[in-house]
Motif scaffolding. Structure first.
Motif, short mmCIF file in Angstrom:
data_model
loop_
_atom_site.label_atom_id
_atom_site.label_comp_id
_atom_site.label_asym_id
_atom_site.label_seq_id
_atom_site.Cartn_x
_atom_site.Cartn_y
_atom_site.Cartn_z
N THR A 31 -14.90 75.37 -7.75
CA THR A 31 -14.35 74.73 -8.94
C THR A 31 -15.31 73.68 -9.47
O THR A 31 -15.71 72.76 -8.75
N VAL A 32 -15.68 73.81 -10.72
CA VAL A 32 -16.56 72.85 -11.39
C VAL A 32 -15.73 71.63 -11.79
O VAL A 32 -14.61 71.76 -12.30
N THR A 33 -16.27 70.42 -11.53
CA THR A 33 -15.57 69.19 -11.88
C THR A 33 -16.50 68.22 -12.59
O THR A 33 -17.72 68.27 -12.42
N PHE A 34 -15.92 67.35 -13.41
CA PHE A 34 -16.64 66.23 -14.02
C PHE A 34 -15.65 65.13 -14.32
O PHE A 34 -14.61 65.37 -14.91
N PRO A 35 -16.00 63.89 -13.92
CA PRO A 35 -17.10 63.51 -13.05
C PRO A 35 -16.73 63.76 -11.59
O PRO A 35 -15.57 64.04 -11.28
N SER A 36 -17.70 63.61 -10.71
CA SER A 36 -17.38 63.71 -9.28
C SER A 36 -16.44 62.58 -8.90
O SER A 36 -16.61 61.43 -9.31
N HIS A 37 -15.40 62.93 -8.14
CA HIS A 37 -14.42 61.93 -7.71
C HIS A 37 -13.92 62.35 -6.33
O HIS A 37 -13.60 63.52 -6.13
N PRO A 38 -13.82 61.43 -5.38
CA PRO A 38 -13.48 61.83 -4.00
C PRO A 38 -12.14 62.54 -3.89
O PRO A 38 -12.00 63.48 -3.09
N VAL A 39 -11.14 62.15 -4.67
CA VAL A 39 -9.82 62.78 -4.56
C VAL A 39 -9.86 64.20 -5.11
O VAL A 39 -9.42 65.15 -4.46
N ALA A 40 -10.41 64.37 -6.32
CA ALA A 40 -10.48 65.70 -6.92
C ALA A 40 -11.39 66.61 -6.11
O ALA A 40 -11.06 67.79 -5.87
N ASP A 41 -12.52 66.09 -5.66
CA ASP A 41 -13.44 66.93 -4.89
C ASP A 41 -12.82 67.36 -3.57
O ASP A 41 -12.98 68.51 -3.14
N ALA A 42 -12.08 66.47 -2.92
CA ALA A 42 -11.41 66.82 -1.65
C ALA A 42 -10.36 67.90 -1.89
O ALA A 42 -10.21 68.83 -1.09
N LEU A 43 -9.63 67.78 -3.00
CA LEU A 43 -8.61 68.78 -3.31
C LEU A 43 -9.22 70.16 -3.47
O LEU A 43 -8.75 71.15 -2.87
N PHE A 44 -10.29 70.26 -4.25
CA PHE A 44 -10.86 71.58 -4.53
C PHE A 44 -11.71 72.10 -3.37
O PHE A 44 -11.93 73.32 -3.27
N GLU A 45 -12.17 71.21 -2.49
CA GLU A 45 -12.82 71.70 -1.27
C GLU A 45 -11.83 72.50 -0.44
O GLU A 45 -12.21 73.48 0.22
N GLN A 46 -10.55 72.13 -0.47
CA GLN A 46 -9.53 72.89 0.26
C GLN A 46 -9.30 74.27 -0.36
O GLN A 46 -8.76 75.16 0.28
N LEU A 47 -9.74 74.45 -1.60
CA LEU A 47 -9.46 75.69 -2.34
C LEU A 47 -10.70 76.56 -2.51
O LEU A 47 -10.70 77.47 -3.33
N GLY A 48 -11.74 76.27 -1.74
CA GLY A 48 -12.93 77.13 -1.80
C GLY A 48 -14.22 76.41 -2.08
O GLY A 48 -15.30 76.98 -1.92
N GLY A 49 -14.16 75.17 -2.52
CA GLY A 49 -15.38 74.41 -2.77
C GLY A 49 -15.36 73.76 -4.14
O GLY A 49 -14.64 74.17 -5.05
N THR A 50 -16.18 72.72 -4.29
CA THR A 50 -16.28 72.01 -5.56
C THR A 50 -17.73 71.91 -5.99
O THR A 50 -18.63 71.84 -5.14
N GLN A 51 -17.96 71.92 -7.30
CA GLN A 51 -19.31 71.81 -7.85
C GLN A 51 -19.29 70.77 -8.97
O GLN A 51 -19.12 71.12 -10.14
N PRO A 52 -19.45 69.49 -8.62
CA PRO A 52 -19.47 68.47 -9.66
C PRO A 52 -20.72 68.63 -10.54
O PRO A 52 -21.79 69.04 -10.07
N VAL A 53 -20.58 68.30 -11.82
CA VAL A 53 -21.72 68.35 -12.75
C VAL A 53 -21.97 66.97 -13.30
O VAL A 53 -21.12 66.07 -13.21
N ALA A 54 -23.15 66.79 -13.90
CA ALA A 54 -23.61 65.46 -14.28
C ALA A 54 -22.92 64.89 -15.52
O ALA A 54 -22.77 63.67 -15.64
N ASP A 55 -22.53 65.74 -16.44
CA ASP A 55 -21.95 65.23 -17.68
C ASP A 55 -21.05 66.29 -18.30
O ASP A 55 -20.99 67.44 -17.84
N GLU A 56 -20.35 65.90 -19.37
CA GLU A 56 -19.40 66.79 -20.00
C GLU A 56 -20.09 67.94 -20.73
O GLU A 56 -19.51 69.01 -20.89
#
Length: 267
Positions: free
Chosen positions: A133-158
């Motif tokens: 799951t691609v996310t912006f911005p990186s955030h520990p709560v959102a990233d932890a949630l999507f790590e449970q669902l297969g992984g997270t890929q934060p990006v630098a900007d919108e």
């Protein structure tokens, strides 16, 4: 370093993505999080609540927010003003925005909150916990949630987020491509169920090859064809430069659309 965990998750707008998120969080999990669902999408919400012990349907959207640490906003973009009107979101919440084409600044104006806002692109395959799951911005709560669902890929900007969002728009074209192949085979006398079964097996196998990240996508294409063979013939005659350019232009057009300001709501 302590790993962030999310124990209480709310979902406002329980459609296909909401269903997939709940299934991914709860199916076969020893200690799943508590999940609070809005009454929007009543039939799906009731079904999920009946299936999973820790899933509850709330009386309204405010109760979802009040009982959750992280709140996923999954209503249709055009419905956001109606669905979120008057909602009070405390600053200690994390709001995850999965609405297509709705920037975080837009959502912040709608909610009038200083809570952390994170955009995300979860796909239906989060139900199998196999979706990055691609996310912006990186955030520990959102990233932890999507790590449970297969992984997270934060990006630098919108702007980068919008590019990934455009790529997501190619998903149903893949299924339509397979349906076209099936129709062609049926037109040449193959039974529909036989063509369907063969194509599913053929492309499921191709999909599994993507798990080998040591080979680039170009390398995978080369490894699956022989010089002057059938695969090379279709690739070079049908998916040639003109077709490739047309696809790029379609993606450029979609990207421009995604970057337009979202339609204004009622004044």
């Amino acid at each position: 370093m302590t790993r962030t965990t999310v124990g209480r998750i709310g979902i406002i707008g329980v459609g296909e993505i909401g269903r997939a998120v709940v299934s991914g969080l709860c199916d076969g999990v020893g200690t799943p999080p508590e999940v609070f669902l809005s009454p929007r999408g009543e039939r799906t919400a009731a079904e999920l609540s009946a299936r999973y012990e820790g899933v509850q349907v709330c009386a309204d959207n405010q109760e979802v927010v009040d009982r959750s640490e992280a709140v996923i906003i999954a209503v249709r973009a055009q419905d956001r003003y109606e669905a979120l009107a008057g909602l009070r979101v405390d600053d200690d919440r994390t709001v995850i925005n999965v609405m297509s084409g709705v920037a975080n600044d837009d959502l912040r104006q709608v909610l009038a909150t200083d809570a952390a806002l994170v955009r995300a692109i979860p796909l239906p395959s989060v139900r199998e916990r196999r979706c990055v799951t691609v996310t912006f911005p990186s955030h520990p709560v959102a990233d932890a949630l999507f790590e449970q669902l297969g992984g997270t890929q934060p990006v630098a900007d919108e702007a980068a987020f919008d590019v990934f969002s455009a790529l997501t728009g190619t998903l149903t074209t893949h299924y339509a491509y397979l349906a076209t192949l099936k129709s062609w085979a049926v037109g040449h006398g193959i039974a529909a169920d036989a063509a369907d079964r063969y194509l599913r097996g053929l492309f499921q196998g191709a999909g599994r090859a993507l798990e080998d990240e040591t080979r680039s996508l170009h390398r995978l294409a080369a490894d699956h064809e022989t010089p002057n063979g059938s695969n090379e013939r279709i690739r070079t005659t049908w998916f040639g430069p003109a077709n490739s350019e047309a696809l790029g232009m379609a993606l450029d057009d979609l990207l421009a659309h995604l970057r337009q300001p979202a339609a204004e709501g009622p004044s």
